[in-house]
Write a protein that holds these residues in place. Sequence first.
Motif, PDB file in Angstrom:
ATOM      1  N   UNK A 368       0.818  -1.210   0.000  1.00 55.42           N
ATOM      2  CA  UNK A 368       0.000   0.000   0.000  1.00 55.42           C
ATOM      3  C   UNK A 368       0.851   1.260   0.000  1.00 55.42           C
ATOM      4  N   UNK A 369       2.069   1.184   0.554  1.00 54.53           N
ATOM      5  CA  UNK A 369       2.935   2.349   0.607  1.00 54.53           C
ATOM      6  C   UNK A 369       3.444   2.764  -0.774  1.00 54.53           C
ATOM      7  N   UNK A 370       3.337   1.874  -1.756  1.00 55.26           N
ATOM      8  CA  UNK A 370       3.842   2.175  -3.090  1.00 55.26           C
ATOM      9  C   UNK A 370       2.844   2.953  -3.941  1.00 55.26           C
ATOM     10  N   UNK A 371       1.660   3.170  -3.410  1.00 52.18           N
ATOM     11  CA  UNK A 371       0.712   4.051  -4.085  1.00 52.18           C
ATOM     12  C   UNK A 371       1.003   5.491  -3.675  1.00 52.18           C
ATOM     13  N   UNK A 372       0.909   6.382  -4.657  1.00 53.59           N
ATOM     14  CA  UNK A 372       1.194   7.776  -4.353  1.00 53.59           C
ATOM     15  C   UNK A 372       0.183   8.384  -3.408  1.00 53.59           C
ATOM     16  N   UNK A 373      -1.046   7.857  -3.448  1.00 56.68           N
ATOM     17  CA  UNK A 373      -2.077   8.424  -2.587  1.00 56.68           C
ATOM     18  C   UNK A 373      -3.111   7.357  -2.255  1.00 56.68           C
ATOM     19  N   UNK A 374      -3.583   7.358  -1.028  1.00 56.08           N
ATOM     20  CA  UNK A 374      -4.633   6.454  -0.574  1.00 56.08           C
ATOM     21  C   UNK A 374      -5.863   7.282  -0.223  1.00 56.08           C
ATOM     22  N   UNK A 375      -7.005   6.867  -0.748  1.00 56.71           N
ATOM     23  CA  UNK A 375      -8.251   7.612  -0.554  1.00 56.71           C
ATOM     24  C   UNK A 375      -9.241   6.730   0.180  1.00 56.71           C
ATOM     25  N   UNK A 376      -9.743   7.214   1.288  1.00 57.88           N
ATOM     26  CA  UNK A 376     -10.640   6.453   2.154  1.00 57.88           C
ATOM     27  C   UNK A 376     -12.099   6.708   1.791  1.00 57.88           C
ATOM     28  N   UNK A 377     -12.882   5.622   1.711  1.00 53.68           N
ATOM     29  CA  UNK A 377     -14.334   5.687   1.504  1.00 53.68           C
ATOM     30  C   UNK A 377     -15.008   5.116   2.742  1.00 53.68           C
ATOM     31  N   UNK A 378     -15.973   5.829   3.269  1.00 54.73           N
ATOM     32  CA  UNK A 378     -16.689   5.403   4.462  1.00 54.73           C
ATOM     33  C   UNK A 378     -18.158   5.156   4.151  1.00 54.73           C
ATOM     34  N   UNK A 379     -18.787   4.273   4.938  1.00 55.23           N
ATOM     35  CA  UNK A 379     -20.223   4.073   4.788  1.00 55.23           C
ATOM     36  C   UNK A 379     -20.966   5.354   5.183  1.00 55.23           C
ATOM     37  N   UNK A 380     -22.005   5.704   4.442  1.00 55.03           N
ATOM     38  CA  UNK A 380     -22.772   6.889   4.827  1.00 55.03           C
ATOM     39  C   UNK A 380     -23.633   6.617   6.059  1.00 55.03           C
ATOM     40  N   UNK A 381     -23.878   7.654   6.851  1.00 53.89           N
ATOM     41  CA  UNK A 381     -24.874   7.508   7.908  1.00 53.89           C
ATOM     42  C   UNK A 381     -26.261   7.650   7.275  1.00 53.89           C
ATOM     43  N   UNK A 382     -27.306   7.611   8.084  1.00 57.99           N
ATOM     44  CA  UNK A 382     -28.661   7.618   7.516  1.00 57.99           C
ATOM     45  C   UNK A 382     -28.952   8.897   6.749  1.00 57.99           C
TER      46      UNK A 382
END
Length: 436
Positions: A368-382
């Motif tokens: 994972x460190x070899x990617x220039x950028x990591x983008x987080x996706x979260x579950x939406x709340x209601x």
Amino acid sequence: MAASPLPSFDSLLLYHDLLETPQGAAMAAFLGAAPRGGEEARMAYLRLVRTMYAADPVTGPTGDAWQDHLLHHLLRAENAFTRAAAGGSVPAALREAAAWDLRILEQLFRLSGPRCLAIAGGRSDGGSRGEVRLDGLPTWSGRIEGDAGPALAPGFREMARRLAEADDWAGLVDDLAAFHRAHGCGAVACSWFLTWDGRRLQVVEQPDVVDLDDLAGLVDQKKAVQENTEAFLRGGAGQNLLLYGPRGTGKSSLVRGLAPRYGEAGLRLVEVARERLGSLAELYRIVRKHPQRFILFLDDLTFEADDADYRAFKSLLEGALERRPPNLLLYVTSNRRHMVPERWADRNSPEDAEVHGQDALEERLSLADRFGRTILFLRPDQDEYLAIVEHLAARRGLPIGREELRDAARRWALWQNGLSGRAARQFVDELEAKRK
């Protein structure tokens, strides 16, 4: 028989591989038998009709199966001329060879269903599509008519239309070179949506087309991915991206939405299956030959601890002797932050563990460190989930009150897949289908 000589495939210099297609081979056999007449010509004609109906249909501007096949083959050809044109420089002699072939291809293009029927000894009404049966002999009809679906790029459709309407194909040789310079050659010229089969790029015939404007609730994620992609298209290096988070949060849809948004700017989205990772070096070599910009899309990628492809992929991502092509980025989605399972046993250092256990752990998590950028996706709340539902319903023009929509969406999430962008889209799909 026709009064004028019939065109011949034998004189083609660059596009002779048209003869290698089933349709081209059947047409060549018919043209060879037609001057002799009799039963031989009749049977060659019937084999030609059979081939037209048996072959996979292609979309084109004429509605004639042979004519649209020829246009499709011509525009996605890979030969000395199309490769040179894609690279931006066509020698004069190569240009003349292409013009020579275009004169012959234009003659072959004129062999529509009604025209071939007339050559075979039947009677043609002169129509553009022909009839099912005239004077006892059948003919073929167009399999698909009108504009192409989303698999074919607009530039491809426009060039096919121009050729179909032109009276002098040789006079369009410079326009054809400009087309390949702008759109590439082979499958790259045909579509924005491609897949890698381990040996060559293939067109995705029925892509899952996503409109980025349909993706609600991903403001930061869309901004990050689009900014990176736009910088890449402007000629910058761009960053390899890792998009990770729970299922159904829009990771894959966001990547798929880039092709229709940026296809005209030269972007090609290439989906690579997990089992094709071992052939990425060959894909790198092919991509280098094209001026377009490519995003390799690896969806839902994970590795086991002893996976043989893990180190090979990590090396190709960064660190291999062969440099990654400058016109290629990797966008990877995963439900795991490090794309490998992490276990407590890896951290607890039992007696039978590796002496330098932390080194082994760091090696496993270093991908994972070899990617220039990591983008987080979260579950939406209601509230976020309901906002996505309202956004999609409005985009599709569904006539339903806000409270009724929200109540139905809550019930759907309760009984289906919980709160997620995917659940919101599935609910609106269901609602739209019921109201049609």
